[in-house]
Structure formats: C-alpha cells, structure tokens
Motif scaffolding. Structure first.
Motif, PDB file in Angstrom:
ATOM      1  N   CYS A 111      22.711  -8.016   5.973  1.00 42.98           N
ATOM      2  CA  CYS A 111      23.022  -9.416   6.912  1.00 42.98           C
ATOM      3  C   CYS A 111      24.413  -9.843   6.525  1.00 42.98           C
ATOM      4  O   CYS A 111      24.652 -10.934   7.454  1.00 42.98           O
ATOM      5  CB  CYS A 111      21.704 -10.225   6.475  1.00 42.98           C
ATOM      6  N   LEU A 112      24.948  -9.560   5.346  1.00 44.94           N
ATOM      7  CA  LEU A 112      26.026 -10.474   5.175  1.00 44.94           C
ATOM      8  C   LEU A 112      27.449  -9.492   5.309  1.00 44.94           C
ATOM      9  O   LEU A 112      27.460  -8.265   5.129  1.00 44.94           O
ATOM     10  CB  LEU A 112      26.076 -10.666   3.702  1.00 44.94           C
ATOM     11  N   ARG A 113      28.376 -10.204   5.703  1.00 45.51           N
ATOM     12  CA  ARG A 113      29.760  -9.418   6.078  1.00 45.51           C
ATOM     13  C   ARG A 113      30.579 -10.525   5.731  1.00 45.51           C
ATOM     14  O   ARG A 113      30.621 -11.632   6.072  1.00 45.51           O
ATOM     15  CB  ARG A 113      29.733  -8.862   7.596  1.00 45.51           C
ATOM     16  N   GLU A 114      32.008  -9.915   5.567  1.00 42.89           N
ATOM     17  CA  GLU A 114      33.056 -10.689   5.134  1.00 42.89           C
ATOM     18  C   GLU A 114      34.109 -10.395   6.073  1.00 42.89           C
ATOM     19  O   GLU A 114      34.514  -9.173   6.281  1.00 42.89           O
ATOM     20  CB  GLU A 114      33.574 -10.464   3.546  1.00 42.89           C
ATOM     21  N   TYR A 165      32.633 -15.503   4.806  1.00 45.53           N
ATOM     22  CA  TYR A 165      31.428 -14.909   4.790  1.00 45.53           C
ATOM     23  C   TYR A 165      30.561 -15.385   6.079  1.00 45.53           C
ATOM     24  O   TYR A 165      30.633 -16.436   6.614  1.00 45.53           O
ATOM     25  CB  TYR A 165      30.355 -15.174   3.865  1.00 45.53           C
ATOM     26  N   PHE A 166      29.944 -14.059   6.741  1.00 49.00           N
ATOM     27  CA  PHE A 166      29.006 -14.619   7.996  1.00 49.00           C
ATOM     28  C   PHE A 166      27.721 -13.644   7.693  1.00 49.00           C
ATOM     29  O   PHE A 166      27.575 -12.597   7.264  1.00 49.00           O
ATOM     30  CB  PHE A 166      29.733 -13.791   9.343  1.00 49.00           C
ATOM     31  N   VAL A 167      26.564 -14.654   8.176  1.00 45.07           N
ATOM     32  CA  VAL A 167      25.498 -14.058   7.783  1.00 45.07           C
ATOM     33  C   VAL A 167      24.552 -13.962   9.275  1.00 45.07           C
ATOM     34  O   VAL A 167      24.683 -14.674   9.840  1.00 45.07           O
ATOM     35  CB  VAL A 167      24.481 -14.964   6.596  1.00 45.07           C
ATOM     36  N   ARG A 168      23.959 -12.794   9.156  1.00 46.40           N
ATOM     37  CA  ARG A 168      23.183 -12.664  10.415  1.00 46.40           C
ATOM     38  C   ARG A 168      21.889 -12.960  10.098  1.00 46.40           C
ATOM     39  O   ARG A 168      21.102 -12.627   8.974  1.00 46.40           O
ATOM     40  CB  ARG A 168      23.197 -11.012  10.772  1.00 46.40           C
ATOM     41  N   ILE A 169      21.142 -13.752  11.104  1.00 47.62           N
ATOM     42  CA  ILE A 169      19.795 -14.171  11.022  1.00 47.62           C
ATOM     43  C   ILE A 169      18.939 -13.436  12.040  1.00 47.62           C
ATOM     44  O   ILE A 169      19.164 -13.850  13.407  1.00 47.62           O
ATOM     45  CB  ILE A 169      19.761 -15.783  11.183  1.00 47.62           C
ATOM     46  N   ASP A 170      18.139 -12.792  11.615  1.00 48.43           N
ATOM     47  CA  ASP A 170      17.160 -12.053  12.699  1.00 48.43           C
ATOM     48  C   ASP A 170      15.771 -12.867  12.678  1.00 48.43           C
ATOM     49  O   ASP A 170      14.890 -12.494  11.987  1.00 48.43           O
ATOM     50  CB  ASP A 170      16.947 -10.544  12.173  1.00 48.43           C
ATOM     51  N   GLN A 171      15.834 -13.857  13.740  1.00 49.51           N
ATOM     52  CA  GLN A 171      14.850 -14.722  13.540  1.00 49.51           C
ATOM     53  C   GLN A 171      13.509 -13.918  14.195  1.00 49.51           C
ATOM     54  O   GLN A 171      13.717 -13.319  15.040  1.00 49.51           O
ATOM     55  CB  GLN A 171      14.913 -15.740  14.682  1.00 49.51           C
ATOM     56  N   TYR A 196      21.049 -14.255  15.459  1.00 51.66           N
ATOM     57  CA  TYR A 196      22.402 -14.741  15.614  1.00 51.66           C
ATOM     58  C   TYR A 196      22.957 -14.878  14.480  1.00 51.66           C
ATOM     59  O   TYR A 196      22.586 -14.477  13.341  1.00 51.66           O
ATOM     60  CB  TYR A 196      22.290 -16.250  16.129  1.00 51.66           C
ATOM     61  N   GLU A 197      24.223 -14.905  14.247  1.00 53.58           N
ATOM     62  CA  GLU A 197      25.222 -14.895  13.124  1.00 53.58           C
ATOM     63  C   GLU A 197      26.059 -16.079  12.923  1.00 53.58           C
ATOM     64  O   GLU A 197      26.439 -16.938  14.054  1.00 53.58           O
ATOM     65  CB  GLU A 197      26.425 -13.892  13.395  1.00 53.58           C
ATOM     66  N   LYS A 198      26.034 -16.680  11.600  1.00 58.87           N
ATOM     67  CA  LYS A 198      26.982 -17.885  11.432  1.00 58.87           C
ATOM     68  C   LYS A 198      27.675 -17.855  10.095  1.00 58.87           C
ATOM     69  O   LYS A 198      27.192 -16.964   9.148  1.00 58.87           O
ATOM     70  CB  LYS A 198      26.010 -19.216  11.596  1.00 58.87           C
ATOM     71  N   GLY A 247      27.452 -17.213   0.436  1.00 56.85           N
ATOM     72  CA  GLY A 247      27.570 -15.819   0.494  1.00 56.85           C
ATOM     73  C   GLY A 247      27.763 -15.061  -0.988  1.00 56.85           C
ATOM     74  O   GLY A 247      26.902 -14.117  -0.921  1.00 56.85           O
ATOM     75  N   ARG A 248      28.164 -15.726  -1.994  1.00 55.69           N
ATOM     76  CA  ARG A 248      27.895 -15.194  -3.221  1.00 55.69           C
ATOM     77  C   ARG A 248      26.629 -15.223  -3.778  1.00 55.69           C
ATOM     78  O   ARG A 248      26.038 -14.342  -4.567  1.00 55.69           O
ATOM     79  CB  ARG A 248      28.836 -15.689  -4.240  1.00 55.69           C
ATOM     80  N   LEU A 249      25.871 -16.237  -3.512  1.00 51.97           N
ATOM     81  CA  LEU A 249      24.267 -16.398  -3.829  1.00 51.97           C
ATOM     82  C   LEU A 249      23.523 -15.178  -3.286  1.00 51.97           C
ATOM     83  O   LEU A 249      22.558 -14.591  -3.764  1.00 51.97           O
ATOM     84  CB  LEU A 249      23.826 -17.761  -3.503  1.00 51.97           C
ATOM     85  N   ILE A 250      23.832 -15.105  -1.858  1.00 54.32           N
ATOM     86  CA  ILE A 250      22.907 -13.896  -1.278  1.00 54.32           C
ATOM     87  C   ILE A 250      23.433 -12.566  -1.847  1.00 54.32           C
ATOM     88  O   ILE A 250      22.550 -11.530  -1.998  1.00 54.32           O
ATOM     89  CB  ILE A 250      23.554 -13.892   0.473  1.00 54.32           C
ATOM     90  N   LEU A 251      24.589 -12.325  -2.055  1.00 52.80           N
ATOM     91  CA  LEU A 251      24.985 -11.203  -2.678  1.00 52.80           C
ATOM     92  C   LEU A 251      24.233 -11.003  -4.023  1.00 52.80           C
ATOM     93  O   LEU A 251      23.952  -9.879  -4.567  1.00 52.80           O
ATOM     94  CB  LEU A 251      26.627 -11.359  -3.105  1.00 52.80           C
ATOM     95  N   LYS A 252      24.212 -12.055  -4.816  1.00 50.72           N
ATOM     96  CA  LYS A 252      23.649 -11.850  -6.247  1.00 50.72           C
ATOM     97  C   LYS A 252      21.925 -11.557  -6.193  1.00 50.72           C
ATOM     98  O   LYS A 252      21.605 -10.702  -6.699  1.00 50.72           O
ATOM     99  CB  LYS A 252      23.642 -13.542  -6.961  1.00 50.72           C
ATOM    100  N   ALA A 253      21.560 -12.139  -5.021  1.00 48.30           N
ATOM    101  CA  ALA A 253      20.120 -11.767  -4.369  1.00 48.30           C
ATOM    102  C   ALA A 253      19.950  -9.924  -4.344  1.00 48.30           C
ATOM    103  O   ALA A 253      19.211  -9.546  -4.780  1.00 48.30           O
ATOM    104  CB  ALA A 253      19.540 -12.508  -3.592  1.00 48.30           C
TER     105      ALA A 253
END
Length: 497
Positions: A336-339, A344-350, A356-358, A365-371
């Motif tokens: 979901c995450l790209r740089e 950082y952009f995160v893709r939200i698959d609702q 959509y992506e925002k 971004g780093r918090l998502i990477l840590k997860a």
C-alpha cells in the motif's frame, strides 16, 4: 474401536514443546475413556471426534476439555444414548438437561463481559459440548449448498462480497419458521448474494426473520410471501410502531424486507408483491448525531492504547492519522505504501467504496513501514499489514479490536470530558479527522478527497488531479493535520511505535 485414547497419543501433545509438556505435568496415564459406552456407534463417533480435536486444539485446551468429556460420557452411559449420528439435537439436549437437573448441575451460568459491562447468561459447557458432538456426527449433506438451511459461504463457487474484518462464514435460514417462506427467501438471497455486499444480505436476513416471527405470532395462516396483500403490510407497520420494542427505528429493516419480497415477486412472477410497499411507509431517516472526541479525550485514550499490544497500538494510531474507516485501516496491504520524490503515498483500498491514494507525512509513512516490518518478522509473507494471529491470511477482525479497547476502557476507567465512561467507536476517529479539516477551512471537495468519499464531485476532482498536484495542494493541510494529531500522542518517549 480403541477403549482408551491417551493424551500423549494425540497430535497436540506431540506438537507441544518439551517446556510446555513439563509445565503442564500431564501424567502418562491421562486418557479419554471409551469403555462402557452404550453402543458401538456412539464409541466410533466419539473416537473420531477426539482424534480430530487432538489435531485442532492446543494442548492446554485439550486437557481442559477432558473434564467436560468425562461428564458427557457418564450422561451417555446412564441415559443409554445409543445414537449420535443424525440424532434429533433438541430431543437429545432435553434429555441431557433432565439428567443435569437430577445431578444438581446448573443448566446455565452468569458471565460478566467486561468489554460491554454486562452480565449475560451462558449455556453450560456440557450442552455446548453435546451440540458440538451432534454436529460432528451429522452425515455429510450431499445437496447443493443453496438447498440447505444453513449455507457455508466457502462452498459457493462465485466470489462473495465480504467485509474482510468480519468473520462471517454462514447464512442461517433455520429461524424462518414457515417452510415455504424459508424456501422463497433462500432463492431471493441466493440471487442477491451474487451482486450485493454480505452486510446487505445480513440486513435482509434480520428483517425477514423479524417478519417471520411476527407472522408466526399474529398471522399463523400465512405460510408463503406470495399470500401477502397490502393489508398485511399495513398491519405489520402498525405493529412496528406500537408493539415492537427491539429498535427505535425500523427504516433499514423495512427496506431489507421490501428487497426480499420484491425479489420473490420477480422470481415467482407475482406482480402484486412489487406494489405492497408505498414510499411513505418508511419512517423518516433518524436524525444522526455527529459524535467526536475532544483532543483531551483522545490524549487520555491514546495514553492507554499506547500500552496495549504494540501492533494493535500501531493499527489504532495509524487509523487516527489516516482518517480512514476501520475496515480500510485493517485491510491495508503490504504494497500500500510507495515513496516518490521524497514523499510517501498510501493506497487505500476502501472495502465499501473506491480505491484511492493520498500523500502522507514522513512520520505516518515510517509508522506504516514499522507495522509492515513487525508482520514480516512474525508471520513472513502476508497480504495484509495487520494480520490475525490465528490465521495470518486474514486481517485483524473488528470484533477483536473493539473488544480489547472496550475492555481496556472499563478496566482503566477511562472517561470523557463530562466524567462519563468513554463510549468507544472506531468511526468517531474519522469524524475527528474530518472535523479538524473543516476547522482548517479546507474546501469541501478537498475534504471529500482526503476522506475518500464517493460522490460525483469527489470522483470528478479525483480524476482531474494527479498525485503530484494532490500532494502539493494538500501538503500544508497534511502537515497541520499531522502536527495536531502527533501532538496528541507525543510524550511517549522511550518507545518506538
């Protein structure tokens, strides 16, 4: 047939670590006793059942289950129950309850559920175990799945639109007491299952079950939906307004009921069923109370969320920072995450709407990477960022998240600004996010874009604006938003989410 099945013979014992076995101190003489049972058939069923449980259960659960099994074996012997395969479950359970009363055993117990601060009645372990064994002993039903009264959704060949964070496996029609109505509803629901979300199907089932109970009590002569006329519907509407007490508003129920009845009308070519409901039959939409937490309340709650399991804490904080629905947070994908260009952009698959992506801040971004790193380390390659411990192919289940937070709120006595025990709802975080955006005087279309709302205006702008423009135009907004939210959770020194 064996007379005894020793614990050490079962798969769960063999799989358990040496430390686990030693800590439990299970004697070599511990076994499931199959001797003295009233028939060979009962013995064969129980033997198969025990071997299967030995494969599925953890060693500690298996040892605990042996106590319940011993009591159940005593019941089968004393009441001379010689048949389990395809036995009448209700009749067999009634015999068990009579035996339990004779032995002075409680038919049920009261259990306090801390997550919801209620004390609920709980069926006895003996009854639950007997029902489980009777279900196990049922002969395989060779009928097509849609002909059965309980559908196993995994057995349908076409894809079903399920919410991944809700663990729904079956659709149960047994509570529809009228056999003709049950068959009509099954045909209608089977068609809807191919194009409607499973949540919609559940609302239809809730509505039709309530209507079935009403007919059984008030109009027992009606055995088919095809027999309904306008007068029957009007009487039901009056009943909902004057006697029914399960809900304050039955608007969604009535829409679900109409969808089912209309489909039955189409299937059986009964045109009059399509005209049973009038537009003014439906109650007005209840006034929605927009709820949100104050910054002080969020800070109090997050102080305790921070002390929860580290990955659950990450999920809940990321949920707040993204402003997404909980279903969209829990189904974030590993890709979901790209740089791009240092952003950082995160893709939200609702689950319920568009993908959509925002753009998000570096901190998010780093918090998502840590997860993601946590999940890779503990579960290897997975589809989702937040995965179930029991089945890493599935995302976190909403019930698990809600239950843990509700239990924490009660145990830690977390209260809102008015001193009331906090009423937790994951969607309120989304409300808080949207509210912050309005306070920053962001235009409506931009708010819709950031929240992923599916409207004509939102989609129109979504198609026109590229990611780079979107990142530039929302950068100041995001920075302000993240600073506000990060400020709420600051002070967690010494811990790296």
């Amino acid at each position: 047939m064996k007379k005894r099945i020793y614990i050490y013979e079962l798969e769960s014992y063999k799989k358990a670590s040496k430390e686990k076995r030693n800590s439990m101190r299970i004697p070599k003489t511990s076994y499931f006793d199959l001797e003295g049972l009233p028939s060979e058939e009962v013995g064969e069923v129980l033997e198969s059942y025990i071997w299967e449980r030995g494969e599925k259960l953890a060693l500690s659960s298996l040892v605990t289950e042996r106590t319940t099994y011993n009591s159940l074996r005593k019941f089968l012997i004393e009441r001379r129950i010689t048949k389990l395969e395809n036995a009448d479950p209700e009749k067999t359970v009634r015999i068990l309850k009579g035996w339990m009363l004779e032995k002075g055993l409680a038919l049920s117990s009261r259990k306090y559920r801390a997550a919801y601060d209620i004390t609920a009645r709980e069926t006895s372990a003996l009854e639950r175990k007997l029902r489980q064994i009777l279900k196990f002993a049922e002969a395989e039903d060779e009928r097509d799945e849609q002909e059965k009264d309980i559908w196993n959704l995994d057995k349908f060949e076409f894809p079903i639109n399920r919410n991944p964070i809700k663990n729904t496996k079956t659709i149960n029609f047994t509570k529809i007491s009228q056999s003709d109505i049950r068959e009509e509803v099954k045909r209608a629901v089977f068609l809807h299952l191919k194009y409607s979300a499973l949540g919609t199907i559940h609302s239809e089932m809730t509505a039709i079950k309530r209507f079935s109970r009403y007919l059984e009590e008030k109009k027992p002569k009606i055995e088919s939906l095809q027999e309904l006329d306008r007068e029957d519907i009007e009487e039901y509407l009056i009943y909902l307004q004057t006697e029914a007490k399960e809900r304050k508003n039955y608007r969604s129920d009535l829409y679900g009921l109409r969808r089912v009845i209309d489909e039955v009308g189409n299937i059986y070519e009964r045109g009059h069923l399509l005209e049973l409901f009038l537009n003014n039959d439906f109650p007005s939409t209840p006034k929605y109370q927009f709820k949100f937490y104050t910054d002080a309340t969020i800070k109090r709650l997050n102080t305790h969320i921070f002390k929860m399991d580290e990955q659950i804490a990450r999920a809940l904080i990321i949920h707040q920072l993204l402003g997404t629905r909980i279903s969209d947070t829990l189904t974030l994908r590993m890709n979901c995450l790209r740089e791009k260009e240092g952003r950082y952009f995160v893709r939200i698959d609702q689950v319920k709407s568009i993908t959509y992506e925002k753009a998000v801040s570096n901190e998010v971004g780093r918090l998502i990477l840590k997860a993601m790193e946590y999940t890779k380390m503990h579960y290897g390659k997975t589809k989702y960022v937040f995965v179930s411990k029991d089945d890493p192919t599935k995302p976190y289940q909403y019930g698990m998240i809600q239950g843990q937070v509700m239990r924490m709120i009660r145990q830690k006595d977390i209260r809102d600004d008015n001193g009331e025990l906090l009423k937790f709802g994951t969607h309120i975080f989304r409300h808080c996010y949207g509210k912050k955006l309005t306070e920053l005087h962001i235009e409506d279309w931009m708010i819709a874009r950031l929240l992923g709302h599916k409207t004509l205006q939102s989609v129109h702008h979504y198609r026109r604006i590229g990611n780079k423009v979107m990142a530039d135009e929302t950068r100041k907004t995001r920075e302000k938003m993240d600073l506000i939210l990060m400020d709420i959770i600051k002070g967690w020194d010494g811990y790296e989410l």
